[in-house]
Design an enzyme around this catalytic site. Structure first.
Site, mmCIF file in Angstrom:
data_model
loop_
_atom_site.group_PDB
_atom_site.id
_atom_site.type_symbol
_atom_site.label_atom_id
_atom_site.label_comp_id
_atom_site.label_asym_id
_atom_site.label_seq_id
_atom_site.Cartn_x
_atom_site.Cartn_y
_atom_site.Cartn_z
ATOM 1 N N PRO A 47 -4.859 6.463 -3.339
ATOM 2 C CA PRO A 47 -5.383 5.143 -3.714
ATOM 3 C C PRO A 47 -5.940 4.414 -2.490
ATOM 4 C CG PRO A 47 -3.241 5.525 -4.717
ATOM 5 C CD PRO A 47 -3.460 6.641 -3.747
ATOM 6 N N GLU A 48 -7.166 3.915 -2.621
ATOM 7 C CA GLU A 48 -7.820 3.213 -1.532
ATOM 8 C C GLU A 48 -7.857 1.714 -1.838
ATOM 9 O OE1 GLU A 48 -8.495 4.606 1.186
ATOM 10 O OE2 GLU A 48 -8.611 6.749 0.744
#
Length: 283
Positions: free
Chosen positions: A2-3
């Site tokens: 997840p960014e």
């Protein structure tokens, strides 16, 4: 992994369910994340109020007021495979569900199969949480008004690494993860191997503009369809479905039909169009 857009989407998803809500319990089933969860938190956070949420880089921040007037923040990092979901009290606990924030009508549940994420406590008596070692060295936020082409040009001029590697590093600007870096450089028409210190001021203006544009679009569309990422309601993001180059090796460029190429930079996959993003001669 997840960014920034996925973390912001998660924050937006959980905010209505946790802000100004009181926890009756903080349940830790497995404290052995990337860094151990502080054992004191199960007692400290009992009947504590979450006043609001925020984000710094890829850390989701819960601002907490405890019953004994202790204040602090919980800094949540989703690691490689972590997710936060709003669930009902009768939702069965799965193998990798490590932490629950228990509220009157629902729970916030942290799931992390690989356990590379973290939930860290920072007491306000220890100073500004933004100066915590995990946050202090992060670059500027991409949506900060101060982040523009001039800001980027000044700092890129001091770096000889490839621009894709510099974007991934997060020391200049946070949140441009692997998918987004490839997309930003495609939109900017800049080859990913271009040394950062060879960029012109005009090119830095273009990159800064597209960083904001690509990340805004990703947040609006719910993040990327990375296999481990889910929203707070369990659904997947779908920005990747609209990617121009990422994960499209050997497929025709959507702009010029040239096959998309794939290289490895800093142990991460990079995708680009050799026609739209021509490599510049070595200086």
């Amino acid at each position: 992994m997840p960014e920034l857009p996925e973390v912001e989407v998660s924050r937006l998803g959980i905010a209505p369910h946790v802000e100004q809500h009181t926890m009756s319990q903080f349940i830790v089933r497995n404290p052995n994340l990337r860094w151990p969860v502080d054992a004191r938190l199960t007692q400290l956070l009992k009947n504590a109020l979450i006043t609001h949420t925020s984000r710094r880089g890829k850390y989701l921040i819960l601002h907490v007021k405890c019953v004994n007037d202790v204040r602090g923040v919980l800094m949540i990092h989703l690691g490689m495979s972590g997710s936060l979901r709003i669930v009902t009290h009768d939702t069965a606990v799965q193998k990798h569900d490590h932490i629950d924030w228990v509220f009157a009508s629902h729970r916030l549940r942290y799931r992390d199969p690989r356990r590379f994420g973290s939930v860290l406590w920072h007491d306000e008596t220890e100073g500004d949480y933004l100066l915590h070692p995990r946050l202090a060295t992060l670059g500027i936020e991409p949506f900060d008004e101060a982040f523009d082409g001039g800001y980027f040009y000044e700092r890129a001029a001091k770096r000889s690494q490839a621009i894709k590697v510099v974007l991934l590093g997060g020391e200049i600007v946070v949140g441009v993860g692997n998918i987004y870096a490839s997309e930003v450089l495609f939109d900017s028409k800049i080859h990913p191997a271009t040394p950062a210190n060879q960029l012109t001021r005009r090119e830095c203006n273009i990159i800064a503009k597209h960083v904001k544009k690509v990340l805004s679009a990703a947040i609006a569309r719910g993040g990327s369809t990375l296999k481990d990422f889910v929203h707070s309601d369990g659904s997947s993001g779908y920005f990747q479905l609209e990617a121009h180059v990422y994960d499209r090796a050997n497929l025709p460029c959507l702009m010029c039909k040239t096959p998309i190429e794939h290289i490895i930079q800093a142990q991460r996959a990079t995708y680009f169009c050799p026609h739209c993003q021509p490599e510049r001669p070595n200086k």
